[in-house]
Design an enzyme around this catalytic site. Sequence first.
Site, PDB file in Angstrom:
ATOM      1  N   HIS A 201       3.452  31.379  42.512  1.00  0.00           N
ATOM      2  CA  HIS A 201       3.319  32.663  41.806  1.00  0.00           C
ATOM      3  C   HIS A 201       2.239  32.559  40.729  1.00  0.00           C
ATOM      4  CE1 HIS A 201       5.783  36.157  42.670  1.00  0.00           C
ATOM      5  NE2 HIS A 201       5.624  36.579  41.434  1.00  0.00           N
ATOM      6  N   GLY A 206       0.436  40.989  41.273  1.00  0.00           N
ATOM      7  CA  GLY A 206      -0.324  41.065  42.518  1.00  0.00           C
ATOM      8  C   GLY A 206      -0.080  39.907  43.462  1.00  0.00           C
ATOM      9  N   ASN A 207       0.886  39.024  43.164  1.00  0.00           N
ATOM     10  CA  ASN A 207       1.114  37.842  44.011  1.00  0.00           C
ATOM     11  C   ASN A 207       1.537  38.197  45.435  1.00  0.00           C
ATOM     12  OD1 ASN A 207       0.910  35.403  42.054  1.00  0.00           O
ATOM     13  ND2 ASN A 207       2.205  36.855  40.952  1.00  0.00           N
ATOM     14  N   GLY A 208       2.368  39.235  45.572  1.00  0.00           N
ATOM     15  CA  GLY A 208       2.814  39.613  46.910  1.00  0.00           C
ATOM     16  C   GLY A 208       1.678  40.074  47.788  1.00  0.00           C
ATOM     17  N   GLY A 211      -0.617  37.175  48.526  1.00  0.00           N
ATOM     18  CA  GLY A 211       0.066  36.263  49.451  1.00  0.00           C
ATOM     19  C   GLY A 211       0.031  36.751  50.877  1.00  0.00           C
ATOM     20  N   ARG A 212       0.178  38.059  51.075  1.00  0.00           N
ATOM     21  CA  ARG A 212       0.104  38.600  52.436  1.00  0.00           C
ATOM     22  C   ARG A 212      -1.336  38.590  52.945  1.00  0.00           C
ATOM     23  NH1 ARG A 212       4.230  41.427  49.946  1.00  0.00           N
ATOM     24  NH2 ARG A 212       2.896  43.118  49.184  1.00  0.00           N
ATOM     25  N   TYR A 242      12.915  40.566  54.097  1.00  0.00           N
ATOM     26  CA  TYR A 242      11.753  39.820  53.597  1.00  0.00           C
ATOM     27  C   TYR A 242      12.037  39.260  52.213  1.00  0.00           C
ATOM     28  CZ  TYR A 242       6.955  39.383  51.626  1.00  0.00           C
ATOM     29  OH  TYR A 242       5.809  38.952  51.004  1.00  0.00           O
ATOM     30  N   TYR A 243      12.527  40.101  51.322  1.00  0.00           N
ATOM     31  CA  TYR A 243      12.838  39.636  49.974  1.00  0.00           C
ATOM     32  C   TYR A 243      14.003  38.650  49.981  1.00  0.00           C
ATOM     33  CZ  TYR A 243       9.561  42.734  47.602  1.00  0.00           C
ATOM     34  OH  TYR A 243       8.409  43.335  47.134  1.00  0.00           O
TER      35      TYR A 243
END
Length: 372
Positions: A201, A206-208, A211-212, A242-243
């Site tokens: 992280h 904006g990490n998600g 990451g995608r 997903y979470y």
Amino acid sequence: MWTWQNKNWPNFEFDSSAFSVEIEHFKLKSARLMGTVDALPASYQTDATVSLMLSEAIKTSAIEGEMLDRESVRSSIMQLIAKDSTAPTHKDTKAVGAAALMVDVRNEWNSPLSDELLGRWQSMVITHQPLSLITRGMYRNSPEPMQIVGGHYGKRRVYYEAPPAEHIYEEMAVMLTWYNSTSLPGPIQAAVAHAWFEIIHPFDDGNGRVGRAIADHALSQSLNQSTLACLATAIEHNRKEYYSQLQKISCGNLNLNEWIEFFISEINSAQDIAKTEVDFVLGKARFWERHKTDLNKRQIKMINRVFAEGTKGFEGGISTKKYETICHCSRATAYRDLSALLKTGAIEQLPGGGRNSRYQLAPFSTGRALRP
């Protein structure tokens, strides 16, 4: 204990051979999808690419609870990828940033991952806000713990706490070295890289989305061209699971078998979603081949409005009242235009009728060859 506190971190455990069948499915679906797109005339290839990127830009933001205006994102993508100077410029910085991320990930698929590239992607999706303490384009540097919290006042719950900021560059150096040198199959690399990145992280926000983007990058490198899969769209459809899976890998052991199984399943679903999008573009092209010469400007405007909704279609169908509003015409004109569309087979009536009749575009013709 968080996963990064494990004494063996970051030596993840997984059995690559357990996913051989799923990997073969990925290769087959990818080949079929690319073959379908390659068979389209050049102008429709661009249309298909924009449709896929539009879906991804909107859905990767929706996963984080951020709703974007579809037309703003679409016109931004058109300006970036199709060099369409007639597309309107929007002041919606979030839409522009989401579009820029999609295009840049597509353009940089053959570049190695680096701190600079990831920082650039993060700065695209995190817009500048005056007085905001969120760092853009660089890893977080606050001495305060990076925590994902939930609950309400008096019952605050820490769902996750990431590694301290002072260790971020060291942690990312290890991850990036692994990523740029691994020979794992693309879907497994994508799954492991996404998990690893989310555990670190590294950014304030904006990490998600970044990451995608990393997962898309890994898939593209394995295919030797930019992936067409709608991964974020697939994940958004299955967001709760997903979470849940991210939660498991964040505070469990280092075994990623369950996570990889889930993630590859999402990747393969993403191929099917993309195929539906491409089929929609092909069907739209065939529809115009068959009907465009029969339509007046108002009818074309209405149909373009329906097509703009994408594969989900026009909610509630086309009514006389909607036609009046969209085409700025009288009720009598709307009725005549809809009757003509019905007669030519461009639309069909939905169940029901009378004064509240509603219509939808007729099923796309599949019996005609698309002219190059």
